[in-house]
Design a protein around this motif. Sequence first.
Motif, mmCIF file in Angstrom:
data_model
loop_
_atom_site.group_PDB
_atom_site.id
_atom_site.type_symbol
_atom_site.label_atom_id
_atom_site.label_comp_id
_atom_site.label_asym_id
_atom_site.label_seq_id
_atom_site.Cartn_x
_atom_site.Cartn_y
_atom_site.Cartn_z
ATOM 1 N N UNK A 40 -1.941 6.387 1.265
ATOM 2 C CA UNK A 40 -2.927 7.278 1.051
ATOM 3 C C UNK A 40 -3.668 6.347 1.821
ATOM 4 N N UNK A 41 -4.780 7.286 0.809
ATOM 5 C CA UNK A 41 -5.907 6.669 0.729
ATOM 6 C C UNK A 41 -6.063 5.443 -0.939
ATOM 7 N N UNK A 42 -6.464 4.705 -1.206
ATOM 8 C CA UNK A 42 -6.590 3.902 -1.895
ATOM 9 C C UNK A 42 -8.281 3.278 -2.198
ATOM 10 N N UNK A 43 -8.083 3.649 -3.652
ATOM 11 C CA UNK A 43 -9.478 4.195 -4.947
ATOM 12 C C UNK A 43 -10.658 2.811 -4.222
ATOM 13 N N UNK A 44 -11.536 2.369 -3.770
ATOM 14 C CA UNK A 44 -12.477 1.257 -3.619
ATOM 15 C C UNK A 44 -12.842 0.940 -4.970
ATOM 16 N N UNK A 45 -12.422 1.684 -5.368
ATOM 17 C CA UNK A 45 -13.608 0.755 -7.038
ATOM 18 C C UNK A 45 -12.075 -0.389 -7.717
ATOM 19 N N UNK A 46 -10.655 0.388 -8.333
ATOM 20 C CA UNK A 46 -10.186 -0.031 -9.294
ATOM 21 C C UNK A 46 -8.986 0.354 -8.443
ATOM 22 N N UNK A 47 -8.321 0.646 -7.094
ATOM 23 C CA UNK A 47 -8.040 0.438 -6.528
ATOM 24 C C UNK A 47 -5.956 1.452 -6.800
ATOM 25 N N UNK A 48 -6.811 2.550 -7.814
ATOM 26 C CA UNK A 48 -5.261 4.032 -7.646
ATOM 27 C C UNK A 48 -5.262 4.672 -6.250
ATOM 28 N N UNK A 49 -4.152 4.826 -5.727
ATOM 29 C CA UNK A 49 -3.427 5.466 -4.427
ATOM 30 C C UNK A 49 -3.200 6.847 -4.634
ATOM 31 N N UNK A 50 -3.776 7.608 -4.221
ATOM 32 C CA UNK A 50 -3.762 8.581 -3.625
ATOM 33 C C UNK A 50 -3.458 9.115 -2.670
ATOM 34 N N UNK A 51 -1.669 10.034 -1.902
ATOM 35 C CA UNK A 51 -1.412 10.800 -1.284
ATOM 36 C C UNK A 51 -2.163 12.044 -0.899
ATOM 37 N N UNK A 52 -1.833 12.499 0.506
ATOM 38 C CA UNK A 52 -2.235 13.344 0.522
ATOM 39 C C UNK A 52 -2.030 14.972 0.372
ATOM 40 N N UNK A 53 -1.547 15.023 -0.517
ATOM 41 C CA UNK A 53 -0.671 16.538 -1.387
ATOM 42 C C UNK A 53 -2.395 16.183 -2.967
ATOM 43 N N UNK A 54 -2.625 14.532 -3.058
ATOM 44 C CA UNK A 54 -3.893 14.737 -4.428
ATOM 45 C C UNK A 54 -2.991 13.807 -5.418
ATOM 46 N N UNK A 55 -2.183 13.513 -5.354
ATOM 47 C CA UNK A 55 -0.750 13.133 -6.265
ATOM 48 C C UNK A 55 -1.502 11.395 -6.012
ATOM 49 N N UNK A 56 -2.089 10.872 -7.722
ATOM 50 C CA UNK A 56 -2.092 9.579 -7.648
ATOM 51 C C UNK A 56 -0.624 9.351 -7.509
ATOM 52 N N UNK A 57 0.017 8.255 -6.620
ATOM 53 C CA UNK A 57 1.615 7.227 -6.463
ATOM 54 C C UNK A 57 1.536 5.934 -6.819
ATOM 55 N N UNK A 58 0.136 5.410 -7.427
ATOM 56 C CA UNK A 58 -0.119 4.004 -7.782
ATOM 57 C C UNK A 58 -1.469 3.817 -8.965
ATOM 58 N N UNK A 59 -0.610 3.027 -9.796
ATOM 59 C CA UNK A 59 -2.153 2.681 -10.553
ATOM 60 C C UNK A 59 -1.816 1.312 -10.659
ATOM 61 N N UNK A 60 -2.817 0.414 -10.087
ATOM 62 C CA UNK A 60 -2.638 -1.254 -10.049
ATOM 63 C C UNK A 60 -2.441 -1.935 -11.788
ATOM 64 N N UNK A 61 -1.637 -2.369 -12.112
ATOM 65 C CA UNK A 61 -1.829 -3.214 -13.633
ATOM 66 C C UNK A 61 -0.609 -2.334 -14.756
ATOM 67 N N UNK A 62 -0.235 -0.436 -14.320
ATOM 68 C CA UNK A 62 0.732 0.196 -14.908
ATOM 69 C C UNK A 62 2.239 0.797 -14.387
ATOM 70 N N UNK A 63 3.062 0.925 -14.134
ATOM 71 C CA UNK A 63 4.049 1.583 -13.885
ATOM 72 C C UNK A 63 3.745 2.864 -13.637
ATOM 73 N N UNK A 64 4.036 3.533 -14.762
ATOM 74 C CA UNK A 64 3.702 4.759 -15.804
ATOM 75 C C UNK A 64 2.480 5.665 -15.144
ATOM 76 N N UNK A 65 2.933 6.118 -14.233
ATOM 77 C CA UNK A 65 1.359 7.327 -13.782
ATOM 78 C C UNK A 65 1.541 8.383 -14.145
ATOM 79 N N UNK A 66 0.335 8.819 -14.924
ATOM 80 C CA UNK A 66 -0.090 10.538 -16.216
ATOM 81 C C UNK A 66 0.468 11.499 -14.756
ATOM 82 N N UNK A 67 0.878 11.911 -15.503
ATOM 83 C CA UNK A 67 1.238 13.403 -14.794
ATOM 84 C C UNK A 67 0.301 14.488 -14.413
ATOM 85 N N UNK A 68 -1.346 14.100 -15.100
ATOM 86 C CA UNK A 68 -2.597 14.733 -14.325
ATOM 87 C C UNK A 68 -3.224 14.020 -13.791
ATOM 88 N N UNK A 69 -2.726 12.525 -13.373
ATOM 89 C CA UNK A 69 -3.628 12.072 -11.922
ATOM 90 C C UNK A 69 -3.719 12.664 -10.706
#
Length: 346
Positions: free
Chosen positions: A63-92
């Motif tokens: 999808x698209x990776x935030x240029x600030x802290x690297x979170x990756x958001x897919x086309x549905x708006x769901x965060x699918x990856x957070x650098x440095x942690x395995x668990x992605x909060x449901x409300x991300x």
Amino acid sequence: MLLRKAWYIAAWADEIGGQPLARRICNEPVVLFRDGTGRAATLADRCCHRAAPLHMGTVVEEGIQCGYHGLVIDGSGRCVRIPGQKLVPEDARVRSYPTVEKDQMVWVWMGDPAEADPAAVVDYPYHNDPGNWPNKHDVYPIKANHMLMVDNLMDLTHLGYLHAKTVGGNPAAHVEAEMKTTRTPTGVKFTRWMRNSVPPPTYVKAAGFTGRVDRWQEFEFVAPSSVLQWTGAADAGTGAYDGKRDGGFQFRLFHGLTPETETSCFYFWSVANGYRQNEPEATEQLYREIAPTFVEDRVMVEAQQARLSECGEYGLIDIASDATRMQMRRMTERLIADQNASLAAE
């Protein structure tokens, strides 16, 4: 109030490539991009972590990776990856907007996603028929309310004055044109005929007319902000008025007005060449002739908006040529009233 329960053009399909595309639609900042499968998506331009604009990020496979802290958001708006942690909060999550790619345009629905019906997106097959309708498109930012541009398109009596050196022609021919207006299920359509008229300069350059012509203009307003145009001319008295329009000079224009804010918009337009289709230079020439007329429209409408912002609408009058424009305005006002009623009932 801007109408949000509507499909608006967010971009031409070829505007969305390897980089995020930032737009503001109905006062909302959005970002457009393509995921790894090439599918277009539209998200709120705001990362769910620290509100960094996502258009400052990078398109990646998921999808698209935030240029600030690297979170990756897919086309549905769901965060699918957070650098440095395995668990992605449901409300991300980031707000996503229903998006449809069709006929070389990318449309976005700005209202309640549950009400988005892709079947309601305007059909415009001419963009997909380069053999019969070779075409070229553009987009202009305009510092004016989008409905002022729709007004401009629905009252063509201005052509003889504002566009006298290009597509205009004799002002009297426009004011006295034969006019027929009909309602459609989705808007208003009008046809104008200027029979036995002097061809304007653009027509002479394109088709080489040496005498008078029978000239037609068909415009269809599709609520809330699209106008489909078929325009042409043939030598006077050769049957165009009776339906024999093949072989003459003709072109189609698509006009899509997307509100950016209450006082600014994006003007998406295309021109499709219906004559000399095997000559790429003919399409380029038509584009070069048409484009300056829309710049003239932009200059006038922006000046109109500036005066309206300063003085309001008090004291303005309607004249005979406003009839079709007024039908279009009433239809749009009903759509906004329905939207407001729905919001009030929630």
